[in-house]
Structures are given as C-alpha cells and as structure tokens.
Design an enzyme around this catalytic site. Structure first.
Site, PDB file in Angstrom:
ATOM      1  CB  ALA A  96      54.054  17.422  82.517  1.00  0.00           C
TER       2      ALA A  96
ATOM      3  CG  ASP B 120      41.978   7.914  80.880  1.00  0.00           C
ATOM      4  OD1 ASP B 120      40.926   7.867  80.224  1.00  0.00           O
ATOM      5  OD2 ASP B 120      42.425   8.958  81.362  1.00  0.00           O
TER       6      ASP B 120
END
Ligand SMILES: Nc1ncnc2c1ncn2[C@@H]1O[C@H](COP(=O)(O)OP(=O)(O)OP(=O)(O)O)[C@@H](O)[C@H]1O
Ligand SMILES: [Mn+2]
Length: 581
Positions: free
Chosen positions: A395, A464
């Site tokens: 990322a 989450d």
C-alpha cells in the site's frame, strides 16, 4: 405344538394354516374340533386306561410316548378360548418370523435391493430435512428480519476451504428482475433540480462532496513545492485534497502502482502498532509502502469460530478493496498493488534487528519468519515462502505526520471487540438519532461518509471498522480515509447485514452513491468491472470468484434496504418498528 398332534383334529387343522383367509380358517378349524374332540377324548381315555394297566411304572417312565400323551392331554383339557388364544399367538410368531425374513431380504441378503433402498430412503429424508430447514430459516429470517442485526445469505458451498476448480467458475448472473425504477425516478427528479430535499437520498445540491466549494490539497495547504526529482509518491501525497485522495483518472495512481510493484527494495522493517505483522518497505527516492504478507490461498475463508477481531489479515483483501473503492468512485483508499518477493534478497538481506531472529526453515524446507506482534506472530503462525518466494500487498504510504497529521476517530458503529459484550448501537434502536445530533455528524459530509463506508464495508464484508482517520488540516469537512481493509473478503457466502447498520439505522444515502449502485445493478455488473480492474494487478487473479459474485448479490440487499427506508417515510405508521436492525 398344536400342529404336531397326530389325531384327527390337528390333521384337520393343519391345512388351514396355509389358508389366506385366516379368520374363516380358524373358525372352520375350531367348529370341527368341537365335535371331534369329545369322541376322540372318549376313545383315548379307554385306550390309555388299558395301556396303563398293562405297563409297569418304569415302562411308563421310559416310554417315549409318555410326554407326548401328556401334552395331548393338556391340550385336550384346554378350553376352547385357550386353544384359540394359542392358535392366534402361534400365528403371530410365524407372521413375525416371516416379516424378519422379508426384512433380511431387503437389507442383508439381497445385494441389489440394499443400495437402492438405502439411497432412495436416505435421499428422501435428507431432502425433506434440508427443505424443512431452509423453509424454517426463510420464515425465521422473514420474521426477525434482522432484528438481531445479522442475516445470512448462505449459498451452496459453505466449506471453509474450497479448492478452486469447478466452484470457482464465474456464474452468469440472472438478468435483474427488479430494476428499482422507483429509486431511479427519485434520482432523476433530483438531477433535474426539481426535487425538494429528501430525508433518505441526499441530493447533490446538499452534498458537500459534490459541491466542494473549496478543495485545496496538501501541497497548497502546506505551501509545499515539489522538487524536480520528486517521486510519484511525493507528487501523489501533495495532491491529496480535502474531498478525495486522488482525482478520477489520476495518472499518478498507475505510476505509483508500477513503482511499488517493480522498484528495487532497499530496506525492510517491521511496523510498530496494529495487531498483525506489517512491514515498511523502502524503495529508492524515499518511496515507502506498507506490506501485508500472504498467509493463505484466496479461497480460504474466515474460520467460523474466529471473531472479526481475531480474523487473519488477508493481503488480497487490501488489493481488492483499493480497486473496489476506486470503482465505486469514493477514492478514499490508498493505492495497493500485489507483488511476489524473494524473501532472502528482498527481506532477510535488507532488514535488521529482532525480526531477523524469527527467520527459520520449516520442515517442508520453506523459508519462514513470524516477526513480533500481538496476534499470530509465533512459529505456529509463521509466514512462509514457497520455498522463499512470498506474495504480499503493497500500500502506498500516507504522508508522514510532519506533512499531514491525521486525526483518529472512534467509529460510532464500532463493534464491542469483546466476545460477550454488545455495542451501544446494537442495543439502542434509535441510536442514529443520538449520532445525528452529535458533532461532527450533525452537519456537513461526515455522516454521509459513514454511510458510504458502511456500504463499502458491507460489499467487501469488512467487520473490522473500529476507528477511521481524517487529515487534520482539512478540519471536519473532509473525507474519511478507507484504511485497513485486511479483514475484508473473508466470507463469500455470508452477507453480514450488521455492517450495514449505519445505513439501516439512519436511513441515509448520498444521491451519487445510490446512482453508482443502480448503475452496476442495471448495467455492467460490479463483479465484472472489479474483475477487469484487478486483471491489471501482477498477482491476479486477486479475488476468489465467489467473493466477486457476492458483490452483485449484496448490491441488491443495499438497494432493498434503501427502498425500505423510503417506504418507511412514505407510510410512517405502518413502519414504526425499526425492523431491519
Ligand atoms: N498506507 C499507509 N501508510 C502509512 N500508514 C498506514 C497506512 N495504512 C495504515 N497505516 C497506519 O498503520 C496503522 C495500522 O495499520 P492497519 O490498521 O492496516 O494495521 P492492523 O494491524 O490491521 O491494525 P489493527 O489490528 O489495529 O486493525 C493504521 O492505524 C494507520 O495509522
Ligand atoms: Mn486491521
């Protein structure tokens, strides 16, 4: 015993037992025996008396005829009723015997009938059991209609690991039967600018994300100039704006993905914070990425006994979620790409410190390590290469806090993160009323952003979402970052309705978001667009097909929920009960 008699009566009765009509046979036998018995008894008595006179007691005892005579005498002394009872019980014993023999033919002796019978009867019971179960479940779900916040839509392959193959074939979705024309009409009227404000669908002229009176970027806000040799990541970071991470069709995104997938890795270190292992990757020119390693194959689903907070992170979920976020037009997730690393040269050789001590060679001769973190950082949960090639997600790094500090917000619909406790929103049906009146959710774009996040998370199955982050410099009127999608795409056959709780409880959605969902539902499907987008990734196929199929199914659930919200405001009395969550 009855049929061992040699006298007229018993002989007369014997053929009767073979008669098919037992009732009439018994009647015949007994009426004959009544007449014959008296005569026979007289004759017998006389003969017996003669015999007993001519025999000694020893003879008597030794004689083989003696017990039979005794039995016969007992028989003769029996009353008609008793004899009838005896006949019936003997018949019953015989009948039972015949039944047992017949059963043995079915299940034991006859090799042909066993499997046939077995299969047919088992399938019947199973089918009935299953359809009864499905029927029950359907009715149960209709009745509770998500009152406990969770509804399942299980499909045919609920196994935890399903080894690719036939099941993974894309299924052609049936043409949509419901095009949601009622919702389309509302959008159409809103686009024409004729509409009054809508309480459920927020029109573009009321949405700050569309209006964007100002949309400065980090570079402008911080007065930062790019140097000539600035990396693609630096350029990207300074272009992050108040209302989105990057513009639609931003070419820097592709450049950045390519950099992370191909540039040499200079240094690796473990990232502090978070619960599971992550590495910070350093490339030339100051470029950095956040690496999440592959732990399982694409088709390994969330373990059924794992809570969302103890679920493993999935590298492919990070990649797929970035593409999904972009396709949905949110552009709130940092670019993520897949790459296969050589663990020796691209991790072990370029790292230092404690992490080195966690490297080992597994019994299968694969190179492994586990690092140090609070979840799954031990030998039993090691990350292993094949034998030393390891896939992972990369990322693009967020700007450092020196440039752009982030604010961490507690998500109002955060789960309890406790195996027995429930969160406030699960207990309070008017929870959204409280949130709506609390800053920063009482005005501006924030609450709408949470609705988008809820849709994004529901589509990807991400439970989450405990916190979210924003860039401090933009204040409250800025987008919410979509960070940490590592636990998305874990259950392909289950649609977790509780993730939609914010939308279901607030009955609120952006016009633009609804329009995007309708576009995918009525046009080229979301699964197809995502599949095509993921094809550009180096580790494609990124998503297991059932996860892609789930997206199209979940869009319908969201559209249904929005329709239900509108019905509720149109006919408030009939819909008093908050019957979705
Ligand atoms: N692309 C990124 N660049 C820089 N920092 C990041 C990036 N993504 C996440 N972070 C930071 O790292 C922290 C941990 O990341 P992430 O939430 O993905 O890890 P995690 O182990 O899943 O955490 P948790 O277990 O708390 O969910 C985040 O809170 C965020 O501040
Ligand atoms: Mn996480």
């Amino acid at each position: 015993m009855l049929f061992e008699h040699r006298g007229n009566v018993s002989v007369g009765c014997r053929p009767v037992i073979h008669c098919r009509n037992l009732g009439s046979a018994l009647h015949f036998c007994c009426s004959v025996s009544g007449w014959a018995r008296a005569r026979w008894r007289r004759r017998r008595r006389a003969r017996d008396a003669k015999r007993s006179r001519s025999r000694s007691p020893e003879d008597h005892a030794r004689s083989p005829i003696a017990p039979r005579t005794k039995t016969a005498r007992i028989m003769l002394n029996m009353k008609l009723k008793e004899r009838l009872a005896l006949a019936v019980s003997a018949f019953l014993v015989l009948f039972t015997l015949m039944l047992v023999v017949d059963l043995q033919m079915d299940y034991g002796i006859s090799g042909h009938r066993v499997p046939l019978h077995g299969r047919v009867s088992n399938a019947d019971t199973e089918d009935k059991g299953r359809s009864a179960y499905i029927e029950f479940r359907k009715r149960f779900l209709q009745k509770s209609n998500g009152s406990n916040g969770s509804r399942e839509y299980e499909q045919s392959a609920p196994s935890e690991t399903s080894g690719g193959g036939v099941e993974a074939e894309p299924r052609t979705p049936a043409p949509p039967t419901d095009r949601y024309e009622d919702l389309q009409r509302i959008l159409f009227i809103q686009i024409q600018g004729k509409a009054e404000d809508h309480t459920v669908i927020i029109p573009p002229h009321r949405d700050l994300n569309v209006l964007r009176p100002d949309n400065p970027n980090i570079g402008e806000m911080e007065d930062l100039e790019l140097s000539l040799n600035a990396s693609n990541l630096e350029r990207f970071q300074l272009k992050i704006a108040q209302h989105e991470l990057y513009e639609e069709e931003e070419p820097l995104v592709e450049h950045l993905l390519k950099d992370m997938a191909t540039s040499p890795i200079l240094h690796v270190e473990q990232k502090e914070g978070g619960t599971q292992l992550k590495l910070i990757i350093d490339y030339p020119n100051g470029v950095q990425a956040l690496f999440k390693p592959m732990r399982f194959a694409r088709d390994v689903q969330t373990l059924p006994n794992h809570f969302y907070f103890s679920d493993y992170e999935r590298h492919y979920a990070e990649i797929a979620a970035f593409h999904l976020d972009r396709i949905l037009g949110f552009r709130r997730a940092m670019p993520v790409v897949g790459r296969v690393l050589n663990m020796t040269t691209e991790i072990y050789d370029v790292t230092e410190g404690d992490i080195l001590k966690t490297f080992f060679v597994s019994p299968a001769n694969n190179f492994c390590f586990h690092g140090k973190c609070s979840y799954y950082c031990d030998t039993g949960h090691a990350i292993c290469g094949n034998p030393d090639m390891l896939e992972g997600s990369f990322a693009a790094f967020l700007p450092s806090s020196d440039i752009a500090e982030r604010k961490v917000w507690r998500h109002p619909w955060r789960r309890s993160y406790h195996k027995r406790r429930k969160a406030q929103w699960e207990l309070q049906s008017d929870y959204c009323d409280t949130i709506r009146t609390t800053p920063p959710y009482d005005s501006g774009r924030r609450l709408l952003d949470l609705m988008d996040m809820s849709i994004f998370d529901f589509l990807s199955g991400n439970m989450d979402r405990h916190h979210y982050e924003t860039f401090k410099m933009f204040g409250n009127e800025t987008f919410t970052l979509h960070l940490d999608q590592g636990r998305a795409f874990g259950k392909a056959f289950h649609d977790e309705l509780s993730i939609l709780a914010p939308l279901l409880q607030c009955c609120l959605v952006r016009h633009t978001t609804l329009s995007t969902l309708l576009k995918f539902h009525n046009g080229v499907s979301l699964s197809k667009v995502l599949r095509d987008s993921l094809k550009k990734d180096p580790v494609d196929p990124v998503l297991w097909e059932p996860h892609l199929a789930a997206l199209d199914r979940r869009i319908v659930i969201i559209l249904d929920a929005i329709r239900k919200c509108i019905d509720k405001i149109d006919t408030p009395l009939q819909n008093e009960v908050n019957d979705f969550v």
